[in-house]
Write a protein that holds these residues in place. Structure first.
Motif, PDB file in Angstrom:
ATOM      1  N   GLU A 500     -11.176  -1.847  17.098  1.00 57.52           N
ATOM      2  CA  GLU A 500     -10.759  -0.715  16.279  1.00 57.52           C
ATOM      3  C   GLU A 500     -10.488  -1.181  14.853  1.00 57.52           C
ATOM      4  O   GLU A 500     -10.161  -2.341  14.616  1.00 57.52           O
ATOM      5  N   ILE A 501     -10.651  -0.265  13.886  1.00 61.09           N
ATOM      6  CA  ILE A 501     -10.422  -0.630  12.487  1.00 61.09           C
ATOM      7  C   ILE A 501      -8.944  -0.945  12.267  1.00 61.09           C
ATOM      8  O   ILE A 501      -8.079  -0.464  13.008  1.00 61.09           O
ATOM      9  N   PRO A 502      -8.625  -1.760  11.261  1.00 59.09           N
ATOM     10  CA  PRO A 502      -7.226  -2.085  11.003  1.00 59.09           C
ATOM     11  C   PRO A 502      -6.425  -0.850  10.613  1.00 59.09           C
ATOM     12  O   PRO A 502      -6.971   0.201  10.232  1.00 59.09           O
ATOM     13  N   ASP A 503      -5.096  -0.977  10.712  1.00 58.53           N
ATOM     14  CA  ASP A 503      -4.208   0.058  10.201  1.00 58.53           C
ATOM     15  C   ASP A 503      -4.262   0.032   8.675  1.00 58.53           C
ATOM     16  O   ASP A 503      -4.406  -1.034   8.060  1.00 58.53           O
ATOM     17  N   ILE A 504      -4.133   1.201   8.074  1.00 62.17           N
ATOM     18  CA  ILE A 504      -4.196   1.318   6.622  1.00 62.17           C
ATOM     19  C   ILE A 504      -2.842   1.780   6.092  1.00 62.17           C
ATOM     20  O   ILE A 504      -2.328   2.824   6.513  1.00 62.17           O
ATOM     21  N   VAL A 505      -2.275   0.988   5.170  1.00 58.69           N
ATOM     22  CA  VAL A 505      -1.032   1.366   4.492  1.00 58.69           C
ATOM     23  C   VAL A 505      -1.381   1.578   3.024  1.00 58.69           C
ATOM     24  O   VAL A 505      -1.831   0.640   2.343  1.00 58.69           O
ATOM     25  N   SER A 506      -1.217   2.795   2.547  1.00 54.88           N
ATOM     26  CA  SER A 506      -1.672   3.138   1.195  1.00 54.88           C
ATOM     27  C   SER A 506      -0.516   3.632   0.342  1.00 54.88           C
ATOM     28  O   SER A 506       0.539   4.045   0.856  1.00 54.88           O
ATOM     29  N   LEU A 507      -0.738   3.598  -0.975  1.00 51.88           N
ATOM     30  CA  LEU A 507       0.301   3.994  -1.933  1.00 51.88           C
ATOM     31  C   LEU A 507      -0.269   5.000  -2.909  1.00 51.88           C
ATOM     32  O   LEU A 507      -1.395   4.845  -3.406  1.00 51.88           O
ATOM     33  N   THR A 508       0.497   6.036  -3.196  1.00 54.40           N
ATOM     34  CA  THR A 508       0.167   6.988  -4.256  1.00 54.40           C
ATOM     35  C   THR A 508       1.351   7.083  -5.208  1.00 54.40           C
ATOM     36  O   THR A 508       2.475   6.758  -4.846  1.00 54.40           O
ATOM     37  N   GLY A 509       1.066   7.540  -6.440  1.00 58.91           N
ATOM     38  CA  GLY A 509       2.135   7.731  -7.422  1.00 58.91           C
ATOM     39  C   GLY A 509       2.001   6.854  -8.647  1.00 58.91           C
ATOM     40  O   GLY A 509       2.767   6.993  -9.603  1.00 58.91           O
ATOM     41  N   GLY A 510       1.066   5.936  -8.666  1.00 56.24           N
ATOM     42  CA  GLY A 510       0.839   5.063  -9.810  1.00 56.24           C
ATOM     43  C   GLY A 510      -0.522   4.406  -9.697  1.00 56.24           C
ATOM     44  O   GLY A 510      -1.245   4.598  -8.721  1.00 56.24           O
ATOM     45  N   THR A 511      -0.866   3.615 -10.718  1.00 50.89           N
ATOM     46  CA  THR A 511      -2.140   2.900 -10.712  1.00 50.89           C
ATOM     47  C   THR A 511      -1.927   1.508 -10.131  1.00 50.89           C
ATOM     48  O   THR A 511      -1.216   0.668 -10.696  1.00 50.89           O
ATOM     49  N   VAL A 512      -2.536   1.276  -8.973  1.00 52.19           N
ATOM     50  CA  VAL A 512      -2.340   0.010  -8.278  1.00 52.19           C
ATOM     51  C   VAL A 512      -3.183  -1.083  -8.940  1.00 52.19           C
ATOM     52  O   VAL A 512      -4.393  -0.937  -9.105  1.00 52.19           O
ATOM     53  N   VAL A 513      -2.521  -2.146  -9.291  1.00 55.97           N
ATOM     54  CA  VAL A 513      -3.179  -3.296  -9.892  1.00 55.97           C
ATOM     55  C   VAL A 513      -3.498  -4.354  -8.851  1.00 55.97           C
ATOM     56  O   VAL A 513      -4.549  -5.003  -8.892  1.00 55.97           O
ATOM     57  N   ALA A 514      -2.578  -4.523  -7.887  1.00 53.73           N
ATOM     58  CA  ALA A 514      -2.783  -5.516  -6.829  1.00 53.73           C
ATOM     59  C   ALA A 514      -2.080  -5.042  -5.568  1.00 53.73           C
ATOM     60  O   ALA A 514      -1.084  -4.308  -5.628  1.00 53.73           O
ATOM     61  N   GLY A 515      -2.619  -5.471  -4.423  1.00 55.14           N
ATOM     62  CA  GLY A 515      -2.014  -5.136  -3.137  1.00 55.14           C
ATOM     63  C   GLY A 515      -2.025  -6.339  -2.233  1.00 55.14           C
ATOM     64  O   GLY A 515      -2.936  -7.184  -2.308  1.00 55.14           O
ATOM     65  N   MET A 516      -1.022  -6.449  -1.366  1.00 59.20           N
ATOM     66  CA  MET A 516      -0.910  -7.650  -0.546  1.00 59.20           C
ATOM     67  C   MET A 516      -0.071  -7.392   0.698  1.00 59.20           C
ATOM     68  O   MET A 516       0.760  -6.475   0.729  1.00 59.20           O
TER      69      MET A 516
END
Length: 575
Positions: A500-516
């Motif tokens: 199965e595909i991985p779980d996705i944790v996403s962010l809204t409310g700003g411009t994302v420069v980096a994620g980790m």
């Protein structure tokens, strides 16, 4: 006189109806007090009755049950599935789900009653404002298929059979390779609907009548003279090959047809042409593949009082790795508490080898934590261990608690081949199937185990959103996502094979420069996701644990974190 009898009947009917009103009932705890669909759970239902129950439940509880068909049986019967959830709260197909089916083997019919009871109990208790069930159905979905072998179920119910036959479906097969399909099945010599035993008087036979119970035949001692010989199950040699009852309906086993460690018939007896060659199984597979939210499963069989997990064969032992076995063990041990007399066992180690079983495909092929409960145990006869289903206990239980209703008394019969014989023995509804008064009790306990299993599918929560100014117009947004239940969002088998595909944790409310992903928050150890940093892919959210993720963001002050997990469902939170 008739006038007075009619008046008495009307009065009695009125009194009876009044006694069924809610104000006349003291509800027993743990039971729907006034169900919208009253059902007697001390009997077995054929396909037509199952269809009627499903439709009545769906009509009475439209906000809780979506009734549809997942396909057709070999003979064209609809394979009904009830999607049970609080459909007013979220999308049922995006909630963590429990799949339940029954009756893959045609003589193992109580699996359908247990599946139906689970559906009935959940919706009727929800309607009775039981908060536990209401909370459960807000979070979870149950996909319940009462029977996945309806053709052969009806054959078992409506035709004469023994308790042990048939196990198969009804696709025609020439079992003895004489060029004719299914030509020499059971013959109900006395027409009572049960295939019992045939005995014949013979002074050189090895059996005699039990002096303590005239119904029972026992083996004589080595120094005793016999009275009878046993000729086997009731029947006639129809095809003239010298054998009785050797070529009945079907010969394949629907539980040897699944596409995991499948082996052909010369290795695994009962296998059909190729994996998923049986239409009913193919329909189940198609449904499961379209519903990745299924995180737990139960397939009801009989008998022996067992809570079974895989692997089915020793060759597959490495598939069930340690992390998943810990989850199975925790669930199985709880099952032993809920189901007195049942034992938590491993198929290949404690029973025998099974290749191409449903249990292994659900786990091995889809990473779904799955059990097969073998329903009915002789322990329930006297609530004590040690004599389960022994011949002694079968006869005494029938006499003590069933008023000898389980036995067809011996009677003479003129057999066309054997001459003067006698026919008698236990009915097909005894030894493997629950007596009526024990059916609902065991259905309830097995339902409770499935509910416990379903409850422990993932429940995701965003516990924390921390926002920190780090300079240069950047903010650091850290979120902690926890799983409040025992079962992880991805089993180890799932992770190992990228099912199965991985779980996705996403962010809204700003411009994302980096994620980790944050590996160690205290030490600041992270693993950056350079592609699509807004949507962080998480391999797994373990049971009763958490993961931490982080973004570097330009702009914004109000942030929302969303989690989307195929088996864990959805979660959302704003700071």
């Amino acid at each position: 006189m008739k006038k007075y009898m009619l008046m008495a009947a009307v009065i009695l009917c009125a009194v009876t109806l009044k006694a069924q009103k809610p104000e006349n009932i003291l509800a027993a705890v743990g039971t729907p007090p006034n169900p919208k669909v009253p059902i007697s759970w001390n009997r077995y239902h054929d396909y037509a009755a199952i269809t009627e129950i499903c439709k009545k439940l769906a009509a009475a509880h439209p906000n809780l049950i979506k009734l549809e068909t997942i396909g057709k049986s070999y003979q064209g019967k609809d394979l009904w599935i009830m999607s049970i959830s609080d459909h007013k709260v979220g999308n049922a197909d995006q909630k963590p789900a429990m799949y339940i089916d029954g009756n893959i083997h045609s003589n193992e019919i109580q699996g359908s009653e247990f599946a139906l009871y689970t559906a009935w109990y959940l919706v009727e208790m929800y309607a009775a404002n039981n908060q536990t069930v209401q909370s459960l159905l807000a979070d979870k979905t149950f996909y319940i298929v009462p029977t996945i072998n309806p053709d052969a179920r009806d054959s078992f119910i409506h035709k004469a059979n023994t308790a042990h036959s048939p196990r198969t479906g009804l696709i025609p097969i020439d079992n003895d390779r004489d060029g004719v399909d299914n030509e020499d099945g059971f013959d109900d010599l006395d027409g009572d609907g049960h295939i019992t035993m045939m005995r014949r008087k013979n002074p050189n036979g090895r059996y005699k009548v039990d002096p303590s119970d005239s119904r029972r035949m026992i083996v004589v001692g080595y120094d005793e003279k016999g009275e009878y010989e046993i000729l086997g199950s009731e029947g006639i040699d129809n095809d003239g090959d010298g054998l009785v009852n050797e070529d009945g309906e079907g010969a394949y086993d629907p539980n040897r047809d699944w596409g995991w460690n499948w082996q052909p018939n010369y290795i695994q007896g009962g296998a059909y042409k190729y994996p998923f060659s049986i239409p009913e199984n193919r329909a189940v597979v198609d449904f499961v593949m379209k519903h990745p939210n299924i995180a737990a499963a139960q397939s009801y069989h009989n008998n022996g009082g067992m809570i079974l997990r895989g692997p089915g064969a020793a060759e597959d032992v490495d598939t069930y790795n340690a992390q998943d076995v810990r989850v199975y063990d925790a669930l199985g041990k709880k099952g032993e508490e809920l189901l007195p007399g049942y034992r938590y066992l491993v198929v290949y180690k404690d029973l025998y080898s099974v290749f191409g079983g449903e249990l292994d495909w659900f786990y091995g092929g889809r990473g779904i934590y799955t059990f097969s409960n073998e329903l009915w145990t002789g322990y329930a006869m006297y609530n004590k261990a040690g004599a389960d289903n022994t011949q002694d206990q079968l006869y005494t239980f029938d006499k003590d608690l069933l008023m000898k209703d389980a036995f067809v008394d011996w009677k003479p019969y003129k057999h066309p081949q054997y001459g003067d014989i006698e026919i008698g023995g236990f009915k097909k509804t005894y030894t493997r199937l629950h007596p009526g008064f024990l059916l609902e009790s065991d259905a309830h306990r097995n339902m409770a185990f499935s509910v416990f299993h379903a409850y422990n599918t993932p429940k995701l929560s965003i516990d924390e959103i921390e926002v920190k100014e780090i300079g240069s117009g950047l903010k650091q947004v850290t979120a902690v996502v926890s799983n409040l239940r025992m079962i992880p969002t991805h089993s180890s088998q799932d992770i190992k094979n990228n099912i199965e595909i991985p779980d996705i944790v996403s962010l809204t409310g700003g411009t994302v420069v980096a994620g980790m992903v944050v590996n160690n928050r205290d030490l600041g150890i992270t693993t950056e996701q350079k592609l699509d940093p807004t949507n962080i892919r998480v391999e797994n959210i373990p049971g009763n644990s958490y993961v931490t993720v982080r973004w570097l963001v330009k702009g914004g002050t109000k942030f929302t974190v969303n989690v989307n997990s195929k088996k864990g469902g959805l979660a959302s939170k704003s700071n």
